[in-house]
Motif scaffolding. Structure first.
Motif, PDB file in Angstrom:
ATOM      1  N   SER A  57      71.738  36.574  34.586  1.00  0.00           N
ATOM      2  CA  SER A  57      71.322  37.857  34.007  1.00  0.00           C
ATOM      3  C   SER A  57      72.521  38.751  33.697  1.00  0.00           C
ATOM      4  N   LEU A  58      73.646  38.543  34.386  1.00  0.00           N
ATOM      5  CA  LEU A  58      74.859  39.304  34.077  1.00  0.00           C
ATOM      6  C   LEU A  58      75.469  38.833  32.766  1.00  0.00           C
ATOM      7  N   PHE A  59      75.270  37.572  32.444  1.00  0.00           N
ATOM      8  CA  PHE A  59      75.823  37.001  31.223  1.00  0.00           C
ATOM      9  C   PHE A  59      75.021  37.438  30.006  1.00  0.00           C
ATOM     10  N   SER A  60      73.707  37.424  30.139  1.00  0.00           N
ATOM     11  CA  SER A  60      72.854  37.761  29.009  1.00  0.00           C
ATOM     12  C   SER A  60      71.536  38.318  29.526  1.00  0.00           C
ATOM     13  N   THR A  61      71.102  39.402  28.964  1.00  0.00           N
ATOM     14  CA  THR A  61      69.825  39.976  29.386  1.00  0.00           C
ATOM     15  C   THR A  61      68.703  39.568  28.450  1.00  0.00           C
ATOM     16  N   GLU A  62      68.843  38.389  27.851  1.00  0.00           N
ATOM     17  CA  GLU A  62      67.809  37.892  26.942  1.00  0.00           C
ATOM     18  C   GLU A  62      66.469  37.757  27.660  1.00  0.00           C
ATOM     19  N   MET A  63      66.493  37.330  28.901  1.00  0.00           N
ATOM     20  CA  MET A  63      65.257  37.091  29.642  1.00  0.00           C
ATOM     21  C   MET A  63      65.009  38.157  30.716  1.00  0.00           C
ATOM     22  N   LEU A  64      66.001  38.411  31.563  1.00  0.00           N
ATOM     23  CA  LEU A  64      65.825  39.323  32.693  1.00  0.00           C
ATOM     24  C   LEU A  64      67.045  40.226  32.871  1.00  0.00           C
ATOM     25  N   TRP A  65      66.783  41.456  33.247  1.00  0.00           N
ATOM     26  CA  TRP A  65      67.852  42.349  33.685  1.00  0.00           C
ATOM     27  C   TRP A  65      68.246  41.941  35.099  1.00  0.00           C
ATOM     28  N   PRO A  66      69.479  42.235  35.523  1.00  0.00           N
ATOM     29  CA  PRO A  66      69.911  41.815  36.861  1.00  0.00           C
ATOM     30  C   PRO A  66      68.941  42.220  37.985  1.00  0.00           C
ATOM     31  N   GLU A  67      68.436  43.430  37.947  1.00  0.00           N
ATOM     32  CA  GLU A  67      67.532  43.867  39.024  1.00  0.00           C
ATOM     33  C   GLU A  67      66.201  43.111  38.982  1.00  0.00           C
ATOM     34  N   GLU A  68      65.733  42.752  37.783  1.00  0.00           N
ATOM     35  CA  GLU A  68      64.504  41.962  37.670  1.00  0.00           C
ATOM     36  C   GLU A  68      64.715  40.563  38.257  1.00  0.00           C
ATOM     37  N   ALA A  69      65.894  39.989  38.002  1.00  0.00           N
ATOM     38  CA  ALA A  69      66.193  38.663  38.570  1.00  0.00           C
ATOM     39  C   ALA A  69      66.176  38.724  40.086  1.00  0.00           C
TER      40      ALA A  69
END
Length: 105
Positions: A61-73
């Protein structure tokens, strides 16, 4: 986050039936993917099956927020201690960008 070496290994080991360009009559394959799946699903499944080194959901999620933001992950896949998160952020974004992540919280 994907290694070219591992992507090539995935395609050679378990190619996609339509998209790989393999001559199926001459190929001796461990497996093949026949379903019409997107590239993320294909590589995620095959690379995991090959036991390729993969990032955690938080690192991805740090690389790309295409799917999830870091906090969502973190909410979906488990929490990390603050110092663990900051170490992963520093490794992926660089030490100088850590303050950006801290500011996002």
């Amino acid at each position: 986050l994907r290694s070219r070496k591992w992507l090539i290994k995935a395609i050679k080991t378990c190619p996609h039936f339509e998209r790989s360009g393999f001559d199926w009559e001459k190929a001796a394959l461990a497996c093949m993917v026949i379903a019409d799946v997107n590239e993320d699903f294909y590589f995620g499944t095959v690379l995991r099956g090959l036991r390729a080194p993969l990032p955690t959901a938080f690192e991805a999620s740090l690389f790309s927020t295409e799917m999830l933001w870091p906090e969502e992950a973190l909410d979906l896949y488990g929490q990390l201690e603050e110092d663990e998160r900051e170490l992963l952020v520093s490794e992926r974004w660089g030490e100088s960008k850590l303050s950006r992540y801290v500011g996002m919280q």
